[in-house]
Scaffold this active site. Structure first.
Site, PDB file in Angstrom:
ATOM      1  N   HIS A  45      -5.177   4.486  -7.957  1.00 19.31           N
ATOM      2  CA  HIS A  45      -4.096   4.062  -8.853  1.00 19.31           C
ATOM      3  C   HIS A  45      -4.052   5.003 -10.048  1.00 19.31           C
ATOM      4  O   HIS A  45      -5.092   5.463 -10.514  1.00 19.31           O
ATOM      5  CB  HIS A  45      -4.335   2.624  -9.347  1.00 19.31           C
ATOM      6  CG  HIS A  45      -3.106   1.988  -9.901  1.00 19.31           C
ATOM      7  ND1 HIS A  45      -2.698   2.186 -11.195  1.00 19.31           N
ATOM      8  CD2 HIS A  45      -2.190   1.193  -9.320  1.00 19.31           C
ATOM      9  CE1 HIS A  45      -1.570   1.514 -11.387  1.00 19.31           C
ATOM     10  NE2 HIS A  45      -1.235   0.905 -10.268  1.00 19.31           N
ATOM     11  N   ASP A  66      -1.405  -3.013  -3.140  1.00 22.17           N
ATOM     12  CA  ASP A  66      -0.825  -2.889  -1.796  1.00 22.17           C
ATOM     13  C   ASP A  66      -1.852  -3.029  -0.677  1.00 22.17           C
ATOM     14  O   ASP A  66      -1.470  -3.113   0.494  1.00 22.17           O
ATOM     15  CB  ASP A  66      -0.131  -1.530  -1.671  1.00 22.17           C
ATOM     16  CG  ASP A  66       1.065  -1.445  -2.589  1.00 22.17           C
ATOM     17  OD1 ASP A  66       1.153  -0.489  -3.370  1.00 22.17           O
ATOM     18  OD2 ASP A  66       1.894  -2.382  -2.555  1.00 22.17           O
TER      19      ASP A  66
END
Ligand code: SDX
Length: 433
Positions: free
Chosen positions: A310, A367
């Site tokens: 991320h 996700d």
């Protein structure tokens, strides 16, 4: 609340030195304000991917990537996930506070009364092949709403803007469900005013005229949870897109339509679909997670561990932790044993012990596990990113509204450093080599 100027930063370029203001926000984050830099030094800055560049000040969402903190309007995501529902959270993000009972009743009624789309819009779907990806349909249908509701072109009118916001939140699930029905070759199922927001979405997705659709409270609850967790995430790629498009005074529907397309990318919202493709591939190849971890580390391989890493979180994504717990509960409740969940857990366990991932602070993101739940809910793979868009919609709206109301907003127009040909003359075609 605004940021305050707390200090100055000295910048020395050659024999010239300039003082730049330092601003600090309510969570003690500080930034060097370079709005006068070019005027004072003729220099601009460059920052590929804006990894170190703030585009705005915002009071909507705070996240601390090192500590794995996420709060909507100051309320921790863990509390909202446990105690709130998606419509209440949408109101919080857009209007700044949790709604009173009366405000919640009015907001819910607004969304209920505007969930149908103009009958003429159904004909748009006829032009798409059944293989069309729902994200492409969703974006064009949202943009087309401006043809039916021209009031959206008057953002200055607050009454109209609240109605436009309500229409968008109410109609996007209907458009999403119609896109799914189109891909299945099944008849569109209209929204029912007697159902809650999430139950209505499940009903429009899965009901068929041939039999009664039995609603499941637990599925309604887990869908509320997923949409809450996706509702906002400060200046991510798609939200920054909504802000940039809106900064030209493009209307709300056009700005959201652009945000949907940015979210579609596999490095962003499209990752939830790619995670499931990856898990399925690993499963079909015998579940050898070590082989895929090695590929993810191999610079010669283009393979990435989708759902990992991320830009901001260098610790666990708090949303991933909540979704992972929900996976176990939902699969147990539905009585499904999904081998893909076991593979996901093995990948996480292996990666978190591996120096490559530890050194780069790569953890599961939002996700990584969400697709397992979407699959358990019966949602098809090509609708996963649409579900992300439905969740992110209130966040996009909140940021568009904050940007249009801010006195600091200017049209977004970054600078560049030119690296092309220096000046040269035109060459007639018969003289070109
Ligand atoms: C979302 O911004 C947001 O808030 C987004 C989001 C939201 O709510 O809006 O949280 C939603 O988009 C989540 C991210 C979903 N995308 C993925 O899961 C795709 C896989 N992850 C990556 O591609 C990547 O981690 C990003 C795109 C998420 C972040 O990329 P960055 O910040 O540009 O980091 P990078 O690509 O420069 O990676 C740094 C290093 C590199 O290695 P080195 O060059 O230093 O040797 O980490 C490696 C990368 O190769 N790396 C990975 C990896 N992610 C980064 N290596 C293997 N597998 C991965 N998944």
């Amino acid at each position: 609340m605004e940021a305050t100027t707390t200090a100055t930063a000295s910048l020395k370029i050659g024999d010239k030195s300039v003082e730049l203001p330092v601003i600090t926000g309510t969570e003690n984050e500080s930034a060097i304000d370079i709005s006068q830099l070019r005027k004072e030094t003729s220099y601009v800055t460059i920052d590929h991917g804006f990894m170190n560049t703030g585009s705005c000040t915002s009071a909507i969402t705070f996240l601390d990537g090192e500590k794995g903190i996420l709060r909507y309007r100051g309320i921790p995501i863990e509390q909202l996930a446990e105690k709130s529902n998606f419509i209440e959270t949408a109101y919080l993000l857009i209007y700044g506070n949790l709604p009173t009972r009366d405000e919640m009743a009015k907001f819910s009624t607004l969304l209920t009364r505007h969930s149908m789309i103009h009958e003429d819009m159904k004909r748009f779907f006829d032009g798409y092949p059944s293989t069309a990806h729902p994200m492409g349909m969703l974006s064009s249908m949202i943009c087309s709403l401006s043809s039916y509701y021209p009031q959206v072109l008057e953002p200055q009118n607050k009454e109209q803007m609240d109605l436009t916001i309500g229409r968008l939140l109410a109609k996007m699930p209907t458009i999403a469900a119609f896109s799914y029905k189109k891909s299945m070759g099944q008849p569109f199922i209209y929204p029912l005013n007697s159902l809650s927001y999430c139950s209505n979405l499940l009903h429009m997705l899965f009901a068929v005229p041939a039999e009664e659709y039995i609603l499941d409270e637990d599925l309604d609850h887990v869908l509320n949870l997923l949409l809450i967790l996706h509702a906002d995430h400060e200046q991510n790629c798609s939200t920054s897109t909504v802000r940039l498009v809106g900064s030209s005074q493009a209307n709300l529907f056009a700005s959201i339509s652009a945000g949907i397309l940015a979210l579609w990318g596999p490095l962003h919202g499209g990752a939830n679909q790619e995670v499931m493709n990856m898990l399925q591939t690993i499963h079909e190849n015998g579940g050898d997670t070590d082989k895929y971890i090695a590929m993810a580390k191999d610079k010669k391989s283009s393979f990435r561990l989708m759902g990992f890493g991320h830009r901001v979180y260098k610790n666990f994504d708090p949303r991933a932790k909540i979704i992972k717990r929900a996976c176990d509960k939902v699969l147990h409740k539905i009585g499904i044993h999904d081998p893909l969940l076991e593979i996901a857990k093995k990948l996480e366990e292996h990666a978190l012990k591996d120096e490559y991932f530890i050194e780069r602070k790569l953890y599961p993101n939002v996700d990584f596990y969400s697709g397992i739940i979407y699959k358990a809910l019966g949602i098809p793979l090509n609708m996963y990113t649409v579900m992300f868009a439905l969740g992110r919609l209130p966040g996009w709206i909140a940021h568009w509204k904050e940007m249009t109301e801010s006195p600091n907003t200017k049209i977004g127009r970054p600078r560049q450093i030119y690296t092309g040909e220096t000046i040269r003359d035109y060459t007639p075609i018969d003289k070109r080599g």
